[in-house]
Write a protein that holds these residues in place. Structure first.
Motif, PDB file in Angstrom:
ATOM      1  N   ASP A   1       0.857  -1.171   0.000  1.00  0.00           N
ATOM      2  CA  ASP A   1       0.000   0.000   0.000  1.00  0.00           C
ATOM      3  C   ASP A   1       0.905   1.237   0.000  1.00  0.00           C
ATOM      4  O   ASP A   1       1.863   1.301   0.774  1.00  0.00           O
ATOM      5  N   PRO A   2       0.644   2.229  -0.855  1.00  0.00           N
ATOM      6  CA  PRO A   2       1.496   3.429  -0.896  1.00  0.00           C
ATOM      7  C   PRO A   2       1.651   4.103   0.463  1.00  0.00           C
ATOM      8  O   PRO A   2       2.706   4.671   0.770  1.00  0.00           O
ATOM      9  N   ARG A   3       0.615   4.033   1.293  1.00  0.00           N
ATOM     10  CA  ARG A   3       0.697   4.632   2.625  1.00  0.00           C
ATOM     11  C   ARG A   3       1.658   3.862   3.518  1.00  0.00           C
ATOM     12  O   ARG A   3       2.295   4.436   4.417  1.00  0.00           O
ATOM     13  N   VAL A   4       1.762   2.572   3.281  1.00  0.00           N
ATOM     14  CA  VAL A   4       2.734   1.749   4.004  1.00  0.00           C
ATOM     15  C   VAL A   4       4.154   2.146   3.593  1.00  0.00           C
ATOM     16  O   VAL A   4       5.039   2.299   4.436  1.00  0.00           O
ATOM     17  N   VAL A   5       4.356   2.306   2.307  1.00  0.00           N
ATOM     18  CA  VAL A   5       5.666   2.722   1.800  1.00  0.00           C
ATOM     19  C   VAL A   5       6.061   4.082   2.376  1.00  0.00           C
ATOM     20  O   VAL A   5       7.195   4.279   2.822  1.00  0.00           O
ATOM     21  N   ASP A   6       5.117   5.014   2.391  1.00  0.00           N
ATOM     22  CA  ASP A   6       5.394   6.349   2.930  1.00  0.00           C
ATOM     23  C   ASP A   6       5.802   6.287   4.406  1.00  0.00           C
ATOM     24  O   ASP A   6       6.686   7.031   4.847  1.00  0.00           O
TER      25      ASP A   6
ATOM     26  N   ILE B   1      -1.209  -8.528   3.604  1.00  0.00           N
ATOM     27  CA  ILE B   1      -2.068  -7.389   3.940  1.00  0.00           C
ATOM     28  C   ILE B   1      -1.454  -6.064   3.482  1.00  0.00           C
ATOM     29  O   ILE B   1      -1.553  -5.047   4.156  1.00  0.00           O
ATOM     30  N   TYR B   2      -0.765  -6.107   2.316  1.00  0.00           N
ATOM     31  CA  TYR B   2      -0.251  -4.896   1.669  1.00  0.00           C
ATOM     32  C   TYR B   2       0.923  -4.272   2.415  1.00  0.00           C
ATOM     33  O   TYR B   2       1.177  -3.079   2.294  1.00  0.00           O
ATOM     34  N   ALA B   3       1.634  -5.104   3.163  1.00  0.00           N
ATOM     35  CA  ALA B   3       2.897  -4.724   3.791  1.00  0.00           C
ATOM     36  C   ALA B   3       4.012  -5.515   3.096  1.00  0.00           C
ATOM     37  O   ALA B   3       3.736  -6.389   2.271  1.00  0.00           O
ATOM     38  N   PRO B   4       5.277  -5.248   3.415  1.00  0.00           N
ATOM     39  CA  PRO B   4       6.365  -5.935   2.703  1.00  0.00           C
ATOM     40  C   PRO B   4       6.462  -7.418   3.037  1.00  0.00           C
ATOM     41  O   PRO B   4       5.924  -7.907   4.033  1.00  0.00           O
ATOM     42  N   LYS B   5       7.174  -8.126   2.191  1.00  0.00           N
ATOM     43  CA  LYS B   5       7.570  -9.503   2.492  1.00  0.00           C
ATOM     44  C   LYS B   5       8.672  -9.457   3.545  1.00  0.00           C
ATOM     45  O   LYS B   5       9.388  -8.473   3.654  1.00  0.00           O
ATOM     46  N   GLY B   6       8.802 -10.514   4.313  1.00  0.00           N
ATOM     47  CA  GLY B   6       9.879 -10.577   5.288  1.00  0.00           C
ATOM     48  C   GLY B   6       9.545 -10.000   6.642  1.00  0.00           C
ATOM     49  O   GLY B   6      10.435  -9.815   7.477  1.00  0.00           O
ATOM     50  N   ILE B   7       8.255  -9.730   6.891  1.00  0.00           N
ATOM     51  CA  ILE B   7       7.832  -9.253   8.205  1.00  0.00           C
ATOM     52  C   ILE B   7       6.512  -9.926   8.571  1.00  0.00           C
ATOM     53  O   ILE B   7       5.652 -10.146   7.722  1.00  0.00           O
ATOM     54  N   GLY B   8       6.376 -10.270   9.831  1.00  0.00           N
ATOM     55  CA  GLY B   8       5.149 -10.885  10.325  1.00  0.00           C
ATOM     56  C   GLY B   8       5.058 -10.688  11.822  1.00  0.00           C
ATOM     57  O   GLY B   8       5.862  -9.969  12.417  1.00  0.00           O
ATOM     58  N   ALA B   9       4.072 -11.325  12.403  1.00  0.00           N
ATOM     59  CA  ALA B   9       3.899 -11.219  13.848  1.00  0.00           C
ATOM     60  C   ALA B   9       3.232 -12.482  14.365  1.00  0.00           C
ATOM     61  O   ALA B   9       2.566 -13.207  13.624  1.00  0.00           O
ATOM     62  N   LEU B  10       3.436 -12.709  15.636  1.00  0.00           N
ATOM     63  CA  LEU B  10       2.754 -13.813  16.321  1.00  0.00           C
ATOM     64  C   LEU B  10       2.079 -13.254  17.558  1.00  0.00           C
ATOM     65  O   LEU B  10       2.733 -12.612  18.399  1.00  0.00           O
ATOM     66  N   TYR B  11       0.779 -13.456  17.639  1.00  0.00           N
ATOM     67  CA  TYR B  11       0.047 -13.136  18.868  1.00  0.00           C
ATOM     68  C   TYR B  11       0.263 -14.275  19.843  1.00  0.00           C
ATOM     69  O   TYR B  11       0.051 -15.444  19.516  1.00  0.00           O
TER      70      TYR B  11
ATOM     71  N   VAL C   1       7.466  -1.043  11.099  1.00  0.00           N
ATOM     72  CA  VAL C   1       6.650   0.163  10.905  1.00  0.00           C
ATOM     73  C   VAL C   1       5.661  -0.065   9.764  1.00  0.00           C
ATOM     74  O   VAL C   1       4.479   0.315   9.854  1.00  0.00           O
ATOM     75  N   GLY C   2       6.111  -0.703   8.694  1.00  0.00           N
ATOM     76  CA  GLY C   2       5.242  -0.988   7.565  1.00  0.00           C
ATOM     77  C   GLY C   2       4.104  -1.917   7.934  1.00  0.00           C
ATOM     78  O   GLY C   2       2.946  -1.692   7.543  1.00  0.00           O
ATOM     79  N   LEU C   3       4.404  -2.961   8.695  1.00  0.00           N
ATOM     80  CA  LEU C   3       3.360  -3.892   9.128  1.00  0.00           C
ATOM     81  C   LEU C   3       2.354  -3.182  10.026  1.00  0.00           C
ATOM     82  O   LEU C   3       1.139  -3.388   9.897  1.00  0.00           O
ATOM     83  N   GLY C   4       2.859  -2.352  10.932  1.00  0.00           N
ATOM     84  CA  GLY C   4       1.962  -1.612  11.812  1.00  0.00           C
ATOM     85  C   GLY C   4       1.007  -0.729  11.032  1.00  0.00           C
ATOM     86  O   GLY C   4      -0.200  -0.705  11.290  1.00  0.00           O
ATOM     87  N   LYS C   5       1.550  -0.003  10.061  1.00  0.00           N
ATOM     88  CA  LYS C   5       0.716   0.877   9.240  1.00  0.00           C
ATOM     89  C   LYS C   5      -0.301   0.073   8.442  1.00  0.00           C
ATOM     90  O   LYS C   5      -1.476   0.472   8.331  1.00  0.00           O
ATOM     91  N   ALA C   6       0.109  -1.063   7.910  1.00  0.00           N
ATOM     92  CA  ALA C   6      -0.806  -1.915   7.152  1.00  0.00           C
ATOM     93  C   ALA C   6      -1.949  -2.409   8.030  1.00  0.00           C
ATOM     94  O   ALA C   6      -3.110  -2.461   7.597  1.00  0.00           O
TER      95      ALA C   6
END
Length: 386
Positions: free
Chosen positions: A17-22, A205-215, A246-251
């Motif tokens: 998502d462009p907003r994620v990139v920004d 979810i429109y964030a970069p590859k190479g990032i994720g999270a575990l609840y 930061v990108g994942l958070g924004k996404a």
């Protein structure tokens, strides 16, 4: 005139998502500090990570201290499953999963079988859905973990996670769900789902590859996969990937804010795509139950059509996935297709169509023209199935 490339493979990966990139760009240029440093650059990085942690937590209705950042869905699944297995091996050695999980779960379970753990692979019905009663029958006194995907990546079947979570809770069993495909498409409130562990993959979810999270629900203890310094609440060592976090958070923030709008759009486009594909009047069947699947996913099989050949023909025009891996004239079906495909004569013509939040009616109309030309042009190929 060349028509624009049409992307219908959002279950494989999504564009940023462009907003994620920004949101990420300042951390590629100006904000380069180590989050563990106590100077202003380090503090900025640390604050940005914690902001992203809250954004992820808000999407899941979790607490920020229940979110651990990883390198993606595969690492999250490995950490959830192996971490649970090792930390609970004194209680038991039995794990329950389904036969239609992503390799990031299936292969982890197969590995644990070599380490003395016993795995039960529960089958699914013709719609690709786990039978809750059969799953409950599989529970043993030594069962320590149940891991069932929230939604299938191939046919989109949504599993009864809430009901399974209730059963797991009744038996005192830790419950993990791989929600890589479901986050942003259907509700993923961890409290409502009754899960202890939940996997997120950024590039779905429109964030970069190479990032994720575990609840990781408060009170759940996992053995670490890696050892080092005390990053991520001493759960996942290594200097944090600030820019991608930061990108994942924004996404996640965008997903949360635009959830209803996006899911409605995806469902409309998926349903429109189905109507248009049916209008081609090629002999076809839909795999799985569309009414109980992800709003963006459509899995269809066409008789006497070679999906891999069609996809190769359209590789510069339309992006989508084949439903079977074809090698040496043989179509190798996944477990979910073996369960959901009503007639194997259609197997080699299986396509997975997955639309995104930005898919348009015009793109679908253009794609249909390409499909029709490809179907009519290519010679039909008969394969042996197993």
């Amino acid at each position: 005139m060349n028509t624009p490339f049409i992307y219908l493979d959002y279950n494989a990966s999504t564009p940023n998502d462009p907003r994620v990139v920004d949101a990420m760009l300042p951390f590629l240029t100006n904000h380069y500090g180590n989050p563990s440093s106590i100077h202003s650059q380090g503090i900025k990085a640390k604050e940005s990570i914690e902001k992203a942690r809250k954004q992820v937590a808000n999407l899941l209705d979790a607490s920020p201290n229940e979110i651990v950042f990883t390198s993606g869905g595969t690492e999250s699944n490995n950490y959830a499953i192996i971490g649970t297995a090792i930390s609970n091996k004194e209680k038991g050695n039995h794990i329950i999963t389904s036969s239609v999980e992503h390799p990031a779960v299936i292969e982890v379970c197969k590995y644990l079988e070599t380490q003395g753990f016993k795995i039960t692979y529960v089958d699914v019905n013709k719609n690709g859905i786990v039978d809750v009663k059969e799953l409950e029958k599989a529970i043993l006194p030594e069962t320590i973990l149940i891991t069932i995907m929230h939604a299938n990546n191939e046919v989109g079947s949504i599993q009864p996670i809430k009901e399974i979570g209730e059963i797991a809770k009744q038996h005192g069993i830790i419950f993990h769900t791989d929600a890589a495909q479901s986050v942003g498409k259907i509700a993923t409130n961890v409290k409502e789902l009754n899960v202890d562990l939940l996997t997120i993959a950024g590039h779905k979810i429109y964030a970069p590859k190479g990032i994720g999270a575990l609840y990781i629900k408060k009170g759940i203890t996992l053995s670490k996969l890696m050892h080092g310094a005390g990053h991520e609440f001493n759960k996942r060592p290594g200097t944090e990937n600030v820019m991608q976090i930061v990108g994942l958070g924004k996404a996640c923030e965008i997903t949360n804010q635009e959830f209803n709008e996006n899911t409605s759009q995806m469902r409309k486009m998926r349903d429109y795509l189905l109507v248009q594909l049916n209008s081609l009047n090629f002999d076809s069947i839909v795999n799985g139950d569309v009414s109980r699947s992800l709003p963006n996913t459509l899995n269809m099989s066409f008789k006497n059509i070679d999906a891999n050949t069609v996809i190769n023909e359209l590789r510069n025009k339309v992006a989508l996935s084949a439903g079977s891996a074809c090698h040496s004239g043989t179509a190798n079906l996944s477990n979910v297709l073996k369960a959901t495909l009503s007639d194997y004569n259609y197997a080699n013509g299986t396509f997975r169509f997955s639309v995104g939040k930005n898919t348009t009616k015009q793109e679908i109309d253009d794609a249909i023209i390409h499909f029709k030309k490809a179907f009519e042009k290519l010679k039909l190929t008969k394969l042996n199935y197993h």
